[in-house]
Motif scaffolding. Structure first.
Motif, PDB file in Angstrom:
ATOM      1  N   SER A 133      39.579  43.254  28.048  1.00 45.48           N
ATOM      2  CA  SER A 133      39.144  41.934  28.489  1.00 45.48           C
ATOM      3  C   SER A 133      38.838  41.988  29.978  1.00 45.48           C
ATOM      4  O   SER A 133      39.617  42.533  30.760  1.00 45.48           O
ATOM      5  CB  SER A 133      40.233  40.895  28.219  1.00 45.48           C
ATOM      6  N   ARG A 157      34.010  36.057  32.964  1.00 50.69           N
ATOM      7  CA  ARG A 157      34.339  37.483  32.909  1.00 50.69           C
ATOM      8  C   ARG A 157      33.706  38.185  34.118  1.00 50.69           C
ATOM      9  O   ARG A 157      32.599  37.850  34.533  1.00 50.69           O
ATOM     10  CB  ARG A 157      33.793  38.131  31.633  1.00 50.69           C
ATOM     11  N   ALA A 213      42.675  36.713  24.648  1.00 58.99           N
ATOM     12  CA  ALA A 213      42.731  38.176  24.548  1.00 58.99           C
ATOM     13  C   ALA A 213      44.060  38.659  23.963  1.00 58.99           C
ATOM     14  O   ALA A 213      44.081  39.527  23.082  1.00 58.99           O
ATOM     15  CB  ALA A 213      42.508  38.799  25.927  1.00 58.99           C
ATOM     16  N   VAL A 232      43.643  44.980  30.285  1.00 59.34           N
ATOM     17  CA  VAL A 232      43.307  43.732  30.981  1.00 59.34           C
ATOM     18  C   VAL A 232      43.367  43.940  32.492  1.00 59.34           C
ATOM     19  O   VAL A 232      43.967  44.908  32.968  1.00 59.34           O
ATOM     20  CB  VAL A 232      44.282  42.592  30.589  1.00 59.34           C
ATOM     21  N   THR A 265      44.060  32.552  27.833  1.00 61.39           N
ATOM     22  CA  THR A 265      43.044  33.492  27.378  1.00 61.39           C
ATOM     23  C   THR A 265      43.405  33.963  25.977  1.00 61.39           C
ATOM     24  O   THR A 265      44.565  34.240  25.688  1.00 61.39           O
ATOM     25  CB  THR A 265      42.917  34.706  28.315  1.00 61.39           C
ATOM     26  N   VAL A 323      36.753  41.785  24.032  1.00 61.84           N
ATOM     27  CA  VAL A 323      37.142  40.539  23.347  1.00 61.84           C
ATOM     28  C   VAL A 323      36.820  39.325  24.210  1.00 61.84           C
ATOM     29  O   VAL A 323      36.855  39.384  25.433  1.00 61.84           O
ATOM     30  CB  VAL A 323      38.643  40.546  22.978  1.00 61.84           C
ATOM     31  N   GLY A 324      36.510  38.232  23.528  1.00 61.52           N
ATOM     32  CA  GLY A 324      36.174  36.994  24.209  1.00 61.52           C
ATOM     33  C   GLY A 324      34.674  36.806  24.306  1.00 61.52           C
ATOM     34  O   GLY A 324      33.894  37.757  24.210  1.00 61.52           O
ATOM     35  N   ASN A 350      38.524  39.380  32.113  1.00 55.06           N
ATOM     36  CA  ASN A 350      38.764  38.043  32.665  1.00 55.06           C
ATOM     37  C   ASN A 350      38.646  38.037  34.184  1.00 55.06           C
ATOM     38  O   ASN A 350      39.180  38.910  34.868  1.00 55.06           O
ATOM     39  CB  ASN A 350      40.157  37.553  32.284  1.00 55.06           C
TER      40      ASN A 350
END
Length: 299
Positions: A213, A145, A229, A242, A227, A137-138, A215
């Motif tokens: 995600s 990322r 997410a 995450v 975020t 996602v994102g 991140n």
């Protein structure tokens, strides 16, 4: 409405002015937070003027607290808007350390966009799959990322790739680093399209078994920068994997799993314990429950 085709932010501000003049209430998602040069300065001056006149009918959803604290024009607009929304209590707490006098108008809303029906461009879901579907996602962005752990996972556990398929859910940022990273991962990650409608993104999230995600810790996602997410997972009630540093978002721990290394990701995907999550853990994030929390908080 006349459109400023080359200047999206001017177009949005102009359309906002039309709605506000007509008496509508407007909720802004982030406002003019990003950009550069003289154009951004002009946009922020116009934004300040707009809020000075119509702030009482405007609400602001802040995605990056630091942008506001580092800019005088944006900082001044905060006193005019009716309400300020955040995606987590962690982000709100960070904001109130800087602006404690604005607590009375600060709210945690979690999901920052309404469920709208957009024009369908046709389903991009390719039917049921026997493999575990993992949705990234994102936006695919090599700066925001950290895909190194995914690369390490691919190198260390190639056999598991026979049981898993990775989807990129979101567009790819058009810069050299991101395009190079896309090419490096394209043999494993499926990039369905260049751009997506909201309906298509929802379809892809809904069809995923688990979201992940990547991140980057360097971008301040555990402080003032939000975020999406968690919001994506809440909207369609999906478990989320995450980076470990995002465990600071304690209110999301009931549906989140954390990784520090490729080994952690392997264990999570191999054991698939996230499939045991009860959908009821998401009930407290529905709009009615959020409003109740606001009432109790400011009673």
């Amino acid at each position: 409405i006349y459109t400023f085709k080359k200047y999206l932010q001017l177009n949005l501000l102009y359309q906002s002015l039309i709605y506000l003049i007509k008496g509508h209430r407007v909720v802004y998602l982030t406002g003019p937070e990003y950009g550069k040069g003289i154009k951004l300065f002009i946009v922020r001056c116009l934004w300040f003027s707009l809020m000075a006149f119509y702030g009482k009918r405007s609400s602001l959803y802040i995605k990056n607290v630091d942008v506001y604290s580092n800019n005088c024009l944006l900082k001044c607009t905060l006193k005019y808007v009716q309400e300020i929304y955040f995606e987590s209590y962690l982000q709100k707490k960070y904001f109130l350390k800087i602006y404690p006098h604005l607590e009375y108008k600060s709210r945690v809303s979690y999901v920052y966009y309404p469920k709208e029906i957009y024009e369908s461009r046709g389903s991009i879901i390719t039917g049921k799959s026997k493999k575990l579907r993992v949705g990234l996602v994102g936006q695919f962005d090599a700066r925001r990322r950290d895909y190194r752990v995914l690369i390490q996972f691919i190198e260390d556990y190639p056999d598991l790739l026979n049981e898993i398929e990775f989807w990129q859910i979101g567009r790819v940022k058009n810069d050299n680093a991101s395009l190079k990273m896309k090419k490096e991962l394209s043999h494993v990650v499926q990039f369905k399209k260049e751009d997506y409608s909201t309906k298509e993104l929802d379809e892809m999230i809904q069809a995923s078994d688990v979201l992940i995600s990547f991140n980057s810790v360097d971008c301040g996602y555990d402080k003032g920068k939000g975020t999406a997410a968690f919001g994506d997972a809440i909207c369609l009630r999906k478990p989320l994997i995450v980076p470990e540093f995002l465990s600071a978002y304690k209110e999301f721990s009931d549906f989140s799993y954390y990784y520090k290394t490729a080994d952690c990701i392997y264990k999570l995907l191999k054991e698939r314990k996230f499939r045991n999550i009860e959908p009821s853990v998401f009930d407290r994030f529905n709009p009615d429950e959020i409003k109740k929390a606001w009432s109790n908080e400011y009673r």
